[in-house]
Design an enzyme around this catalytic site. Structure first.
Site, PDB file in Angstrom:
ATOM      1  N   TYR A 119       0.853  -1.191   0.000  1.00 46.03           N
ATOM      2  CA  TYR A 119       0.000   0.000   0.000  1.00 46.03           C
ATOM      3  C   TYR A 119       0.887   1.238   0.000  1.00 46.03           C
ATOM      4  O   TYR A 119       1.845   1.321   0.778  1.00 46.03           O
ATOM      5  CB  TYR A 119      -0.876  -0.010   1.260  1.00 46.03           C
ATOM      6  CG  TYR A 119      -1.799   1.179   1.412  1.00 46.03           C
ATOM      7  CD1 TYR A 119      -2.823   1.430   0.502  1.00 46.03           C
ATOM      8  CD2 TYR A 119      -1.663   2.054   2.498  1.00 46.03           C
ATOM      9  CE1 TYR A 119      -3.678   2.517   0.657  1.00 46.03           C
ATOM     10  CE2 TYR A 119      -2.519   3.137   2.661  1.00 46.03           C
ATOM     11  CZ  TYR A 119      -3.526   3.366   1.745  1.00 46.03           C
ATOM     12  OH  TYR A 119      -4.374   4.438   1.905  1.00 46.03           O
ATOM     13  N   ASP A 165       9.204   2.811   0.008  1.00 47.22           N
ATOM     14  CA  ASP A 165       8.155   3.500   0.761  1.00 47.22           C
ATOM     15  C   ASP A 165       8.355   3.108   2.220  1.00 47.22           C
ATOM     16  O   ASP A 165       7.954   2.037   2.662  1.00 47.22           O
ATOM     17  CB  ASP A 165       6.771   3.068   0.254  1.00 47.22           C
ATOM     18  CG  ASP A 165       5.652   3.741   1.041  1.00 47.22           C
ATOM     19  OD1 ASP A 165       5.953   4.440   2.022  1.00 47.22           O
ATOM     20  OD2 ASP A 165       4.475   3.554   0.662  1.00 47.22           O
ATOM     21  N   LYS A 203       4.234   8.934   9.290  1.00 49.38           N
ATOM     22  CA  LYS A 203       4.018   8.355  10.625  1.00 49.38           C
ATOM     23  C   LYS A 203       4.988   8.884  11.684  1.00 49.38           C
ATOM     24  O   LYS A 203       4.779   9.934  12.260  1.00 49.38           O
ATOM     25  CB  LYS A 203       4.036   6.830  10.537  1.00 49.38           C
ATOM     26  CG  LYS A 203       2.913   6.293   9.593  1.00 49.38           C
ATOM     27  CD  LYS A 203       2.751   4.806   9.689  1.00 49.38           C
ATOM     28  CE  LYS A 203       1.826   4.247   8.617  1.00 49.38           C
ATOM     29  NZ  LYS A 203       0.422   4.199   8.927  1.00 49.38           N
TER      30      LYS A 203
HETATM   31  C1  LIG Z   1       3.706   1.962   3.453  1.00 45.00           C
HETATM   32  C2  LIG Z   1       2.669   3.046   3.475  1.00 45.00           C
HETATM   33  N1  LIG Z   1       2.695   4.013   2.540  1.00 45.00           N
HETATM   34  C3  LIG Z   1       1.806   5.010   2.535  1.00 45.00           C
HETATM   35  C4  LIG Z   1       0.815   5.082   3.481  1.00 45.00           C
HETATM   36  C5  LIG Z   1      -0.165   6.201   3.457  1.00 45.00           C
HETATM   37  O1  LIG Z   1       0.060   7.043   4.550  1.00 45.00           O
HETATM   38  P1  LIG Z   1      -1.114   7.979   5.104  1.00 45.00           P
HETATM   39  O2  LIG Z   1      -2.123   7.096   5.741  1.00 45.00           O
HETATM   40  O3  LIG Z   1      -0.405   8.891   6.084  1.00 45.00           O
HETATM   41  O4  LIG Z   1      -1.653   8.725   3.936  1.00 45.00           O
HETATM   42  C6  LIG Z   1       0.736   4.092   4.467  1.00 45.00           C
HETATM   43  C7  LIG Z   1      -0.315   4.119   5.476  1.00 45.00           C
HETATM   44  O5  LIG Z   1      -0.465   3.269   6.308  1.00 45.00           O
HETATM   45  C8  LIG Z   1       1.691   3.049   4.460  1.00 45.00           C
HETATM   46  O6  LIG Z   1       1.666   2.067   5.369  1.00 45.00           O
END
Ligand SMILES: Cc1ncc(COP(=O)(O)O)c(C=O)c1O
Length: 480
Positions: free
Chosen positions: A206, A301, A329
């Site tokens: 994700y 990511d 985060k």
């Molecule tokens: C690996 C990863 N990338 C991107 C995101 C998206 O972040 P946000 O929820 O702050 O938009 C998340 C959210 O959990 C994530 O786990």
């Protein structure tokens, strides 16, 4: 009854009293209701330490969630599904979600006065524990000067320097307001830098909810049973290619079929959004080699893994340096934040240094920057990651042992403060393996753990998180 202060606690008496005031009193036994749940109840963590009550024999309080149910029933009329982010609705485990009232250290309290050991940690940011005293104090000071400037502020420099020093691939960074935004910005600059359109992502990973990434995107989407979301135009995803995680041959095949057309390979270097899945070292190494050979960018990511599995993220842990990195985060210490960064020559393409447009009203605001700086400062203290590794290993090994001893097929793992387990004999190398899990069993287990005062992520396909505030007592109670 005496309160035992665990040596080394920095939990001040005044804060302790503050918490006790908030907890409904059980008049029958003359104690805060919280303490009646178990004879050695963990009362409150502050900044990683715990005040523990001495053993008393009191009747176990009946687990009720009536207020949570009332609030959530009303919420469903006000917000789609009653929530502002889908997994919170408990759709994949059934039953109604728990409505939180407060959090501190490793614990959470719901509106019915139930206390939980929390392994969600607001989905990752709370790595030093919820509502850390030092972070709170710094936020109060920052608040006095204003919540947002819309102009440069010194705290941006401080956090940027900390991130650049920590994360091997980052020479320049841009702060945004969420992980989703970070991934959107990263994608635009990757395409601009390479003058290519296609990307490869992995099944079950994700990268936020921007259109190009909503293809085989892991837990939240999988939970809803939507392979792709309606409303995402084909035009937005036709350049998104997918491969199974940990399968370098599949990636090489995609490169052979799309020579010179792939802008970037993006991945969660340790997957958290299909449950916890470790990468094979040769997979990460293979991605580095194949991207370099083709002139594509490698993007980690690290919204979830950044500052969680090592201070320098997965790239430091595995010794593989990508070209671009996304963060979120933890670097906001619980306030909305995201960031993307990488080599100077790539990041210099971002406006106004270069032509790639990306902007944000609240980006780099002093509150998020302050919380991030204080959180990273705490993580810099010697022994932080060793401690996370120790307690998380103990948790996962303990859960697997008691589960297997009771006759359940289980597998799982952890790296530092990130963990997961599946009701599945394993091994789990990718999302297809993860999906073999007994999700109905997980749902029953999840509900049972809630009733025992343990708050786990409400999906078999989400990683769990520990923090510096989790005590060995927390871990042992969870296993018990
Ligand atoms: C690996 C990863 N990338 C991107 C995101 C998206 O972040 P946000 O929820 O702050 O938009 C998340 C959210 O959990 C994530 O786990």
């Amino acid at each position: 009854m005496a309160a035992t202060v665990v040596p080394g606690t920095n939990c001040l008496d005044g804060q302790w009293v503050g918490l006790a005031r908030k907890i409904p009193t059980n008049t029958q036994i003359g104690l805060p209701a919280l303490f009646s749940q178990c004879p050695f109840s963990t009362a409150k963590s502050g900044g990683g330490k715990v005040v523990r009550m001495a053993a008393v024999s009191v009747e176990k309080k009946k687990y009720t969630t009536q207020k949570s149910q009332e609030i959530f029933t009303a919420a469903k009329e006000l917000m789609p599904g009653g929530v502002n982010s889908p997994v919170r609705a408990f759709n994949s485990v059934g039953g109604q979600p728990i409505v939180f009232d407060s959090v501190k250290g490793s614990h959470a309290w719901d509106v019915d006065g139930n206390e939980y050991i929390d392994y969600v940690g607001t989905w990752g940011p709370a790595i030093i524990g919820h509502a850390d005293d030092k972070v709170n104090a710094a936020l109060i000071e920052a608040l006095k000067k204003g919540t947002s400037f819309g102009a440069p502020c010194f705290a941006e420099n401080v956090l940027a320097e900390m991130v650049i020093k920590a994360v091997p691939s980052i020479e320049m960074v841009r702060f945004v307001n969420s992980g989703t935004e970070a991934c959107m910005g990263m994608l635009r600059v990757a395409r601009a830098f390479t003058c290519r359109g296609k990307i490869i992502k992995f099944e079950g990973c994700y990268h936020g909810h921007a259109d190009p990434f909503l293809v085989k995107a892991g837990s939240g989407v999988a939970t809803l049973g939507l392979p792709d979301s309606p409303g995402v135009p084909k035009a937005a995803t036709f350049e998104t290619l997918t491969a199974p995680f940990n399968d370098i041959n599949a990636v090489e095949k995609l490169f052979n079929e799309n020579k010179g057309e792939i802008a970037a390979v993006i991945l969660e270097p340790v997957v958290g959004n299909s449950g916890f899945i470790s990468p094979k070292k040769e997979f990460l190494q293979g991605l580095r080699e194949v991207t370099r050979a083709d002139g594509a960018l490698l993007v980690f990511d690290e919204v979830m893994t950044g500052f969680r599995i090592a201070y320098g993220g997965a790239q430091e842990y595995f010794g593989i340096t990508p070209d671009l990195t996304t963060l979120g985060k933890i670097i906001g210490g619980g306030l909305p934040v995201g960031a993307y960064g990488g080599r100077r020559e790539i990041m210099k393409m971002v406006a106004p240094a270069g032509p790639v447009y990306q902007a944000g009203t609240l980006s780099g605001n002093p509150l998020a920057m302050t919380a991030g700086i204080c959180t990273l400062q705490r993580l810099q203290q010697a022994g932080s990651y060793e401690y996370l590794d120790k307690i998380t290993g103990r948790l996962v090994q303990g859960l697997l042992e008691v589960g297997r001893n009771a006759g359940h097929e289980m597998c799982g793992g952890h790296i530092r403060g990130m963990f997961g387990f599946f009701f599945n004999a394993g091994p789990v190398y990718n999302f297809a393996d993860a999906k073999k899990s007994d999700t109905a069993k997980f749902a029953r287990f999840h509900r049972g753990m809630l009733e025992q005062g343990v708050y786990l992520a409400p999906s078999q396909f989400e990683a769990g998180f520990t923090s510096l505030a989790h005590s060995e007592q927390d871990i042992d109670s969870t296993i018990a």
